[in-house]
Design an enzyme around this catalytic site. Structure first.
Site, mmCIF file in Angstrom:
data_model
loop_
_atom_site.group_PDB
_atom_site.id
_atom_site.type_symbol
_atom_site.label_atom_id
_atom_site.label_comp_id
_atom_site.label_asym_id
_atom_site.label_seq_id
_atom_site.Cartn_x
_atom_site.Cartn_y
_atom_site.Cartn_z
ATOM 1 N N LEU A 76 0.522 6.383 -5.249
ATOM 2 C CA LEU A 76 0.867 5.202 -4.455
ATOM 3 C C LEU A 76 -0.002 5.108 -3.206
ATOM 4 C CD1 LEU A 76 2.785 2.756 -4.283
ATOM 5 C CD2 LEU A 76 4.200 4.119 -2.743
ATOM 6 N N TRP A 77 -0.644 3.937 -3.054
ATOM 7 C CA TRP A 77 -1.346 3.583 -1.828
ATOM 8 C C TRP A 77 -0.261 3.120 -0.837
ATOM 9 C CZ3 TRP A 77 -3.874 4.349 -6.107
ATOM 10 C CH2 TRP A 77 -5.267 4.373 -6.190
ATOM 11 N N LEU A 86 0.448 10.738 -2.843
ATOM 12 C CA LEU A 86 0.501 9.660 -1.857
ATOM 13 C C LEU A 86 -0.885 9.456 -1.242
ATOM 14 C CD1 LEU A 86 3.682 10.962 0.006
ATOM 15 C CD2 LEU A 86 3.621 9.255 -1.838
ATOM 16 N N LYS A 87 -1.340 8.206 -1.249
ATOM 17 C CA LYS A 87 -2.600 7.891 -0.586
ATOM 18 C C LYS A 87 -2.291 7.187 0.730
ATOM 19 C CE LYS A 87 -6.793 5.171 -0.623
ATOM 20 N NZ LYS A 87 -7.466 3.936 -1.086
ATOM 21 N N GLN A 88 -2.943 7.647 1.798
ATOM 22 C CA GLN A 88 -2.673 7.074 3.107
ATOM 23 C C GLN A 88 -3.938 7.104 3.968
ATOM 24 O OE1 GLN A 88 -1.365 4.956 5.240
ATOM 25 N NE2 GLN A 88 0.689 5.729 4.657
#
Length: 352
Positions: free
Chosen positions: A200-201, A238-240
């Site tokens: 998830l972005w 998780l993409k952040q």
């Protein structure tokens, strides 16, 4: 790449980043990347055997295989930023085969791209490198410009083209965020049923997050909560964006916060800000990969290495770096990807 070269690329930030000691959340409280990360974190979870196999395919591919760290090449900017603007510096990437070749030559764990790009070459490459299909996008043909992630295909379509994982963006805080949360939650549930991993972005977007010329969309407290929401809908990774500031909740005056978020759980140091993002992903159980950001030319190598050092020392899982790699000649793009991977391979760069 030698440690000396990493040190040199960090320039005046080298000692501050490499010698920093985290005095907020201690490293022994985190679930850190390791060769047994899948067995230690995901085996006790509800993920089925096929999802475990898909995660293993990602974690055990490329130059970082069997380290617990991951390096992903994401090229979905043909939709997100328009193909012309994205590929004008290097038109060879209008051909999606070159996107996949860059990920392969660059030793990446996976290649993340659009349905169209990956479907066009799926029979040739899906068995050679894990495919991460981006399910939704923000298209830029609507005028005036709007920022709204919409689905471009189905989970079944991603599975049929041989995807190992699916990815999606949620603009947490945006007007459309409630719909996006529901859509992506349902998509991830189906993807897990079919045995695919989910990334998830966890982006935040709201014009109200900007105050006194400060953009709090990358504040640690706001992005950290976005990560926590992403883990809640069972994203495996998780993409952040790397945090650039903190105190978004208090500056804008919304949501809920506790003073200890800014003292005991974080500080103004970039590694501590990133660690706050890590702990919001269930203390690292949902691994944090930070984005590499836009290409600025001559400073790209130094900025990419700096981002990798911050992420690794904070307890993160890796980088998902695109524009800095594909908006330069092919061989230089491979070199940049390898430079970032070398940070994670270096035993001299430890968890703060």
């Amino acid at each position: 790449m030698s440690f000396e070269k990493i040190y040199k690329l960090l320039g005046t930030d080298a000692d501050d980043l490499l010698k920093h000691k985290c005095r907020t959340v201690k490293r022994d409280q985190l679930h850190l990347p390791s060769p047994t990360f899948i067995e230690g974190v995901f085996l006790p979870s509800n993920r089925n055997v096929q999802v475990l196999r898909s995660l293993a395919a990602i974690y055990r591919h490329g130059r970082l295989k069997d380290t617990g760290y991951i390096s992903i090449l994401p090229i979905d900017q043909g939709i997100e930023h328009t193909a012309g603007a994205s590929f004008a510096p290097n038109p060879m990437y209008f051909d999606p085969e070159n996107i996949i070749k860059l990920a392969l030559e660059g030793g990446c764990n996976a290649v993340a791209s659009t349905f169209g790009n990956l479907a066009m070459l799926s029979r040739k490459y899906a068995h050679k490198i894990p495919f991460l299909v981006k399910l939704n996008h923000n298209e830029l043909l609507t005028y005036p410009t709007k920022y709204n992630q919409i689905m471009f295909g189905s989970v079944e379509g991603a599975w049929n083209l041989g995807a190992t994982a699916v990815g999606a963006t949620i603009y947490f805080g945006s007007e459309e965020s409630s719909r996006q949360i529901i859509e992506v939650s349902e998509a991830f549930e189906r993807a897990h049923e079919l045995g695919m991993a989910c990334v998830l972005w966890c982006y935040t977007r709201n014009n109200g997050y900007k105050k006194d010329q400060v953009n709090y969309e990358t504040a640690a407290d706001i992005t950290g909560q976005a990560n926590h929401l992403g883990a809640t809908i069972q994203a495996d990774i998780l993409k952040q964006k790397l945090p650039e500031t903190n105190g978004g909740f208090t500056a804008i005056g919304f949501s809920k916060s506790d003073p200890r978020m800014y003292t005991e759980l974080s500080s103004s140091h970039p590694i501590d800000l990133c660690r706050y993002q890590v702990i919001n992903g269930y203390m690292g159980r949902a691994g944090l990969i930070n984005s590499g950001g836009e290409s600025k030319g001559a400073t790209d190598l130094a900025e990419a290495v700096k981002s990798a050092v911050i992420n690794k020392r904070a307890g993160g899982t890796g980088l998902i770096l695109g524009r800095k790699a594909f908006q330069r000649p092919f061989e230089e793009g491979v070199e940049l990807l390898n430079l970032v991977q070398d940070v994670y391979l270096s035993s001299e760069i430890t968890i703060a």
